[in-house]
Design an enzyme around this catalytic site. Structure first.
Site, PDB file in Angstrom:
ATOM      1  N   GLY A  55      52.787 -21.385   6.497  1.00  0.00           N
ATOM      2  CA  GLY A  55      52.971 -20.414   7.580  1.00  0.00           C
ATOM      3  C   GLY A  55      53.796 -19.246   7.061  1.00  0.00           C
ATOM      4  N   SER A 101      56.747 -16.391   6.580  1.00  0.00           N
ATOM      5  CA  SER A 101      58.197 -16.489   6.466  1.00  0.00           C
ATOM      6  C   SER A 101      58.776 -16.341   7.867  1.00  0.00           C
ATOM      7  CB  SER A 101      58.715 -15.369   5.560  1.00  0.00           C
ATOM      8  OG  SER A 101      60.119 -15.364   5.583  1.00  0.00           O
ATOM      9  N   ALA A 111      58.389 -18.541  10.237  1.00  0.00           N
ATOM     10  CA  ALA A 111      57.582 -19.266  11.230  1.00  0.00           C
ATOM     11  C   ALA A 111      58.312 -20.526  11.699  1.00  0.00           C
ATOM     12  CB  ALA A 111      56.223 -19.633  10.645  1.00  0.00           C
ATOM     13  N   SER A 139      53.038 -20.639   0.955  1.00  0.00           N
ATOM     14  CA  SER A 139      51.743 -20.933   0.303  1.00  0.00           C
ATOM     15  C   SER A 139      50.591 -20.147   0.929  1.00  0.00           C
ATOM     16  CB  SER A 139      51.456 -22.431   0.281  1.00  0.00           C
ATOM     17  OG  SER A 139      51.716 -23.052   1.524  1.00  0.00           O
TER      18      SER A 139
END
Ligand code: ADP
Length: 621
Positions: free
Chosen positions: A457, A459, A461, A531
């Site tokens: 997700g 940054s 999140a 990711s």
């Protein structure tokens, strides 16, 4: 081709400008002043004018050339128009935007440089801006601007300076820059080949000097070797790999790397068709080669030298020109052609659709007929390619619907990593040793199975917040659990990696492997990393052999930016952090996650409970 010609360099230029700004006159003058006119041509046209009682115009030369060409059976885009002492020039005509764009993007006509005409009387107009914008989209970076009809501006240095300043500013705004801006009188030949004696205040180069200073992309031999395999012929024991050397030089004895299969072998011989075997083949030559080892090489493999390999990836960003009437839409599949390779691809996203009249672009869900757009294309298979910037041949692609050409385009990568590093296996002679403690043994002792909970997700999140709370709660419930996050990984294992797309891919590759080892050891491991790339997450999934659970920690960019727990978004917006996911680098949404945790909708506590429930359901034996 004569020897003399093949030794001379060729520069392909496109001349753009408003209709009345003097394009044809300039071309006529270029022919004449460089001494490139055929004997008697000028006199014939002058005589014709006299007979008809017309004033002679330099533009008539261009018209005469054009009509001769139009009668010709084939249009030869490499036809020489004029020659300087240094090299030959060809002019790519730009009749209408659409045609020009199509030819340029599909690579049918590829300009090395552009001459942009501005009328000194009229100054910078809308078309001057549009043309610059198009050249910028097409990647033409060598630009010379000529301010024509300086006689109508009384050869005034200040008028020239005014236009120069305005236009330089405009070019800078769209990220371009002109190598030279030259005041000329095309009709009289001032500053075309000879310096003008009517504008002695101008100390810069003449037009032809400026053009001579540009580099020609046609010098493909100086680029890294690219040799796409077109066919493999078997003769008794031997296999001959046939193809054309697109760029660089290939020598007997060279060690070649084939991509994307990543096999290597040395060139044993070079066989030229109907000619004796030779030691070297250069860009442009069609040859067959034999290797010193029997490798399984197929049509579509791309050979290079080991030190200068192409990019390997299964996703890339490119700019395309869309041909069909029906619009291009995300999710649609086509055949991607990269030189001799053809594979299916899916349109993942339309990043930007360009409006060439308004000089703007915006994300879109459709590319209309003859639209220009930046798109992200994804394939199942690995691809070997280059950025257009690095190679004008392997930096292009074509899309077909299986029968017809639907688009031509250029490759930029923009934010997508070269995956070569993460897919190459360097170690050899490995043998796996069986554990005598089985997964079942471990699960029985721990009371649960091992596995990876892969949080992804944006940054902010909530990945770290939820991961740490889940770890605490699972630990309390007796789970063997551990969180891998930026703090414990980037400081040690991955201390040598930065934030470039390649380093990010390698970062995630290592985390995926480490997580898989933890899972194999029977633990529940939670990873909390942005990711952003699907390919990387897919590799992590493959590494974990069926014990991988992708958890999408969901919050949109606006929400994350509002939270901004570490002040990173603010800094990224101010340009202090480059390659920042969601702002200056892509985030690819999970396409089929095992669990979605919506942190905009639910409280931290509720989100944590959701993950705990999932683990209890899935990991208890
Ligand atoms: P990431 O690790 O994804 O970059 P962090 O966990 O560091 O994100 O930051 C998330 C921020 O959002 C924290 O300040 C957290 O308190 C806040 N937040 C608000 N609602 C939630 C929620 N439902 N789940 C997780 N975090 C939330």
């Amino acid at each position: 081709m004569s020897d003399e010609m093949s030794l001379r360099d060729l520069l392909r230029i496109v001349i753009v400008g408003h209709v009345d700004h003097g394009k044809s006159t300039l071309v006529g003058r270029l022919f004449h002043d460089t001494g490139s006119l055929p004997e008697g041509k000028l006199e014939a046209i002058q005589a014709m004018c006299e007979r008809r009682g017309m004033r002679f115009e330099w533009a008539f030369l261009m018209d005469a050339f054009q009509s001769e060409r139009d009668q010709g059976i084939t249009i030869d885009t490499s036809q020489i128009w004029f020659k300087s002492a240094r090299r030959d020039y060809t002019i790519i005509d730009a009749p209408g935007h659409r045609e020009f764009l199509k030819n340029m993007i599909t690579g049918a006509a590829n300009a090395d440089a552009a001459v942009m005409l501005i009328d000194a009387g009229q100054g910078v107009q809308q078309q001057s801006r549009t043309h610059a914008y198009l050249l910028q989209l097409l990647g033409v970076r060598q630009i010379v601007v000529v301010v024509n009809k300086m006689d109508l501006a009384d050869f005034a240095a200040d008028r020239f300076a005014e236009i120069e300043t305005t236009y330089r500013q405009y070019l800078a705004d769209i990220g371009m820059q002109a190598a030279h801006i030259i005041p000329v009188v095309a009709r009289d030949g001032d500053n075309i080949v000879k310096p003008s004696d009517r504008m002695t205040w101008y100390r810069g180069k003449t037009l032809v000097e400026a053009l001579d200073g540009f580099v020609s992309a046609t010098d493909l031999t100086s680029l890294p070797l690219r040799f796409p395999v077109q066919d493999v012929y078997k003769f008794d024991e031997r296999r001959i790999l046939a193809g054309r050397v697109l760029s660089g030089r290939l020598r007997v004895g060279d060690r070649l790397l084939f991509s994307p299969s990543n096999k290597t072998a040395r060139v044993a011989s070079i066989e030229a068709w109907s000619a004796p075997a030779k030691a070297v083949a250069e860009a442009g030559e069609s040859v067959g080669i034999t290797l010193d080892e029997q490798l399984f090489i197929e049509r579509g493999d791309l050979a290079s030298h080991e030190e200068t390999p192409p990019i390997e990836t299964n996703v890339f960003q490119g700019r395309l020109f869309w041909l069909p009437n029906e619009p291009l839409r995300p999710g649609a599949s086509y055949r991607l052609r990269l030189q001799t390779r053809e594979v299916p691809v899916t349109v993942q996203e339309i990043k930007a659709l360009y409006d060439v009249e308004q000089l703007t672009n915006a994300p879109s869900d459709a590319v209309p007929h003859h639209g220009i757009a930046d798109v992200v294309l994804r394939s199942q298979a690995m691809l070997a390619l280059d950025r257009l910037e690095d190679n004008p041949k392997t930096g292009r692609f074509v899309l077909t619907d299986g029968v017809n050409l639907v688009a031509g385009g250029t490759i930029s990568m923009d934010g997508y990593p070269n995956q070569r590093q993460v897919v190459t296996i360097r170690s050899s002679n490995l043998t796996e040793v069986e554990h005598t403690v089985t997964h079942a043994n471990r699960a029985q002792r721990n009371g649960h199975r091992g596995g990876v909970l892969w949080f992804t997700g944006l940054s902010g999140a909530g990945k770290s917040t939820i991961a740490m709370a889940v770890e605490r709660e699972l630990f309390r419930r007796g789970f063997q659990v551990y969180v891998l996050d930026g703090d414990n990984v980037r400081r040690g294992l991955n201390a040598n990696l930065g934030f470039s797309p390649e380093d990010r891919a390698e970062n995630i590759r290592r985390i995926g492997e480490v997580a898989a080892l933890f899972a194999d050891a029977g633990m529940v491991v939670i990873t909390a990393f942005i990711s952003p790339y699907r390919s990387d997450r897919q590799r992590a999934r493959n590494a974990a052999h069926g014990t991988f659970h992708e958890v999408y920690i969901k919050a949109d960019l606006a929400a994350c930016e509002l939270r901004d727990p570490k002040g990173l978004y603010r800094r990224a917006r101010q340009g202090e952090i480059g390659n920042f996911t969601g702002i200056s680098a892509p985030y690819e949404l999970p396409d089929d996650p095992e669990l979605v945790v919506d942190t905009q909708k639910w409280s931290v506590e509720a989100c944590v409970q959701q993950v705990i429930a999932y683990v209890e359901r899935t990991f208890r034996s």
